[in-house]
Write an enzyme that holds these catalytic residues in place. Structure first.
Site, PDB file in Angstrom:
ATOM      1  N   HIS A 154       9.510  -0.949 -10.560  1.00 41.03           N
ATOM      2  CA  HIS A 154       8.993  -0.528  -9.601  1.00 41.03           C
ATOM      3  C   HIS A 154      10.642   0.760  -9.739  1.00 41.03           C
ATOM      4  O   HIS A 154      10.957   0.745  -8.002  1.00 41.03           O
ATOM      5  CB  HIS A 154       9.910  -1.038  -8.274  1.00 41.03           C
ATOM      6  CG  HIS A 154       9.312  -2.432  -7.858  1.00 41.03           C
ATOM      7  ND1 HIS A 154       9.055  -3.673  -7.907  1.00 41.03           N
ATOM      8  CD2 HIS A 154       7.361  -2.475  -8.187  1.00 41.03           C
ATOM      9  CE1 HIS A 154       8.740  -4.648  -7.766  1.00 41.03           C
ATOM     10  NE2 HIS A 154       7.177  -4.014  -7.554  1.00 41.03           N
ATOM     11  N   ARG A 215       2.708 -13.916  -9.164  1.00 36.63           N
ATOM     12  CA  ARG A 215       3.714 -14.005  -9.832  1.00 36.63           C
ATOM     13  C   ARG A 215       5.064 -15.140 -10.075  1.00 36.63           C
ATOM     14  O   ARG A 215       5.502 -15.450  -8.912  1.00 36.63           O
ATOM     15  CB  ARG A 215       4.097 -12.888 -10.191  1.00 36.63           C
ATOM     16  CG  ARG A 215       4.110 -12.197 -11.185  1.00 36.63           C
ATOM     17  CD  ARG A 215       4.026 -10.654 -11.498  1.00 36.63           C
ATOM     18  NE  ARG A 215       3.561  -9.740 -11.652  1.00 36.63           N
ATOM     19  CZ  ARG A 215       3.999  -8.137 -10.989  1.00 36.63           C
ATOM     20  NH1 ARG A 215       4.470  -7.656 -10.263  1.00 36.63           N
ATOM     21  NH2 ARG A 215       2.939  -7.386 -11.151  1.00 36.63           N
ATOM     22  N   GLU A 307       8.740  -4.100   4.541  1.00 40.77           N
ATOM     23  CA  GLU A 307       8.831  -3.172   5.785  1.00 40.77           C
ATOM     24  C   GLU A 307       8.491  -4.582   7.440  1.00 40.77           C
ATOM     25  O   GLU A 307       8.646  -3.792   8.366  1.00 40.77           O
ATOM     26  CB  GLU A 307       7.570  -2.432   5.214  1.00 40.77           C
ATOM     27  CG  GLU A 307       8.253  -1.568   4.609  1.00 40.77           C
ATOM     28  CD  GLU A 307       7.424  -0.732   3.842  1.00 40.77           C
ATOM     29  OE1 GLU A 307       6.590  -0.674   4.439  1.00 40.77           O
ATOM     30  OE2 GLU A 307       7.758   0.152   2.770  1.00 40.77           O
ATOM     31  N   GLU A 356       6.492   5.956  -2.882  1.00 44.61           N
ATOM     32  CA  GLU A 356       6.077   5.883  -4.621  1.00 44.61           C
ATOM     33  C   GLU A 356       5.651   7.442  -4.966  1.00 44.61           C
ATOM     34  O   GLU A 356       6.207   7.651  -5.588  1.00 44.61           O
ATOM     35  CB  GLU A 356       5.469   4.816  -5.556  1.00 44.61           C
ATOM     36  CG  GLU A 356       7.181   3.712  -5.552  1.00 44.61           C
ATOM     37  CD  GLU A 356       5.572   1.787  -5.809  1.00 44.61           C
ATOM     38  OE1 GLU A 356       6.020   1.792  -7.060  1.00 44.61           O
ATOM     39  OE2 GLU A 356       4.799   1.247  -5.187  1.00 44.61           O
TER      40      GLU A 356
END
Length: 371
Positions: A154, A215, A307, A356
């Site tokens: 990330h 995960r 967010e 991103e």
């Protein structure tokens, strides 16, 4: 140099976005790649469809997200045959992601042979980790032979969000210490000291660290041995369990925090436990990174959960008032990039929308502009 196309090839989707300078022009996503009755058969076909459907007049460069740069790539690079071969050599470190990233690069290079292609690596931002942060305490020769170390992921998100945090605070990026919390289906924490990553929760792979959608995050390695010896699970079975059937999904049967919050409100005990496990893990990392940084100017939440999930933000930072960390309830339930800490708080708590693709475009412009 003006127009940049960004290609972000995930394991089952491709996001694209075009920029003219820093201004986003348009964007799209091709999903369900390789799924029966779904989208394109593979990433090669998906990227071809995207390129065929775009007006690429005036295109100056294509920026590609590449998940794993290993020890090799500490910054974005202009792609040539040598770089492509090096990315292929790193596939064992990211077998689900680097092949998709490579497909995007190869199709774009073939279709646009005269347009510069730039690889931007998720791991590059974390090359500033101190050796003590990147090193696992296992046999040194074994670690070196198999490239075992903390790489972190990330990176483009943590870079973008930490820079935006400094802008929001009106302070120079190089003078701000921030803990960034990228909470999406994948989740990671990062300690950013004066613009440099000095600690991050993901490790050799994106499996380590925070609880995620599917995960497990941190787990005692003995669990793996126990499942193998006592449960008879294969290595692939355990890999699938920890990566695809754990996290929120394993605890509740769903991997979407919105549904977990709805069930929790309705009194579902499994959802309440999952929420507590999820937030407790974040609290622990915030406390650890506070200790490592010594001074924290801001804590910033980003990505889908970060967010939009006000209860997660409040619970993850609850009880940290003695560290100067508090959340204002009214601000926490607001919208947009903002401070959610009370006026005059010792540590600013922020919510910032990650971007991103914009960060990839920025790094692409930097590389092409320097050549």
């Amino acid at each position: 140099m003006s127009r940049v196309l960004v290609l972000n090839c995930g394991s089952s989707s491709v996001k694209w976005r075009r920029y003219d300078g820093d201004r986003a022009l348009d964007h799209g996503t091709v999903e369900r790649i390789g799924e029966p009755g779904g989208g394109p058969a593979d990433h090669t076909e998906a990227v071809r469809q995207i390129l065929d459907g775009l007006d690429l007049t005036g295109l100056a460069a294509v920026g590609h997200r590449v998940v794993h740069g290993g020890r090799t790539f500490s910054a974005p690079v202009l792609v040539d045959d040598t770089v492509l071969a090096a990315i292929k050599a790193l596939v064992p470190l990211a077998p689900l992601h680097n092949p998709a990233n490579l497909a995007g690069i190869e199709v774009a290079r073939a279709a646009l042979p005269d347009i510069p292609q730039v690889a931007v690596f998720d791991t590059a931002f974390h090359h500033t980790l101190p050796e003590a942060a990147a090193t696992y305490a296992i046999d040194r020769e074994t670690a070196e032979r198999y490239d075992i170390r903390r790489y972190g992921f990330h990176g483009t998100s943590h870079a973008y969000v930490s820079r935006r945090t400094a802008e929001l605070l009106g302070r120079p990026y190089e003078q701000v210490n921030t803990i960034t919390l990228h909470l999406g289906n994948g989740a990671s924490a990062c300690a950013v000291e004066n613009g440099r990553s000095v600690a991050t929760s993901m490790g050799m792979s994106p499996l380590q660290g925070l609880v995620m959608g599917t995960r497990s995050g941190d787990v005692d390695p003995t669990v793996i041995f126990h499942l193998r010896r006592e449960g008879g699970l294969s290595v692939d079975d355990i890999d699938d369990l920890l990566n695809h059937r754990s996290g929120l999904l394993g605890l509740t049967g769903v991997n979407d925090m919105r549904e977990v919050l709805e069930r929790r409100t309705a009194g579902d005990r499994a959802a309440a436990l999952a929420f507590d496990v999820y937030c407790r893990r974040i609290t622990g990392y915030v406390g650890a990174y506070y200790a490592l940084l010594g001074r924290v100017d801001a804590i910033t939440f980003t990505a889908g959960v970060g967010e939009h999930a006000a209860p997660v933000r409040a619970a993850a930072l609850a009880g940290l008032g003695r560290l100067g960390i508090t959340v204002d309830d009214a601000r926490n339930h607001g919208e947009g990039d903002r401070l959610i800490s009370p006026e005059g708080a010792e540590v600013s708590v922020c919510v910032i929308r990650t971007d991103e693709e914009r960060e990839i475009a920025r790094q692409t412009r930097d590389v092409v502009g320097a050549t």
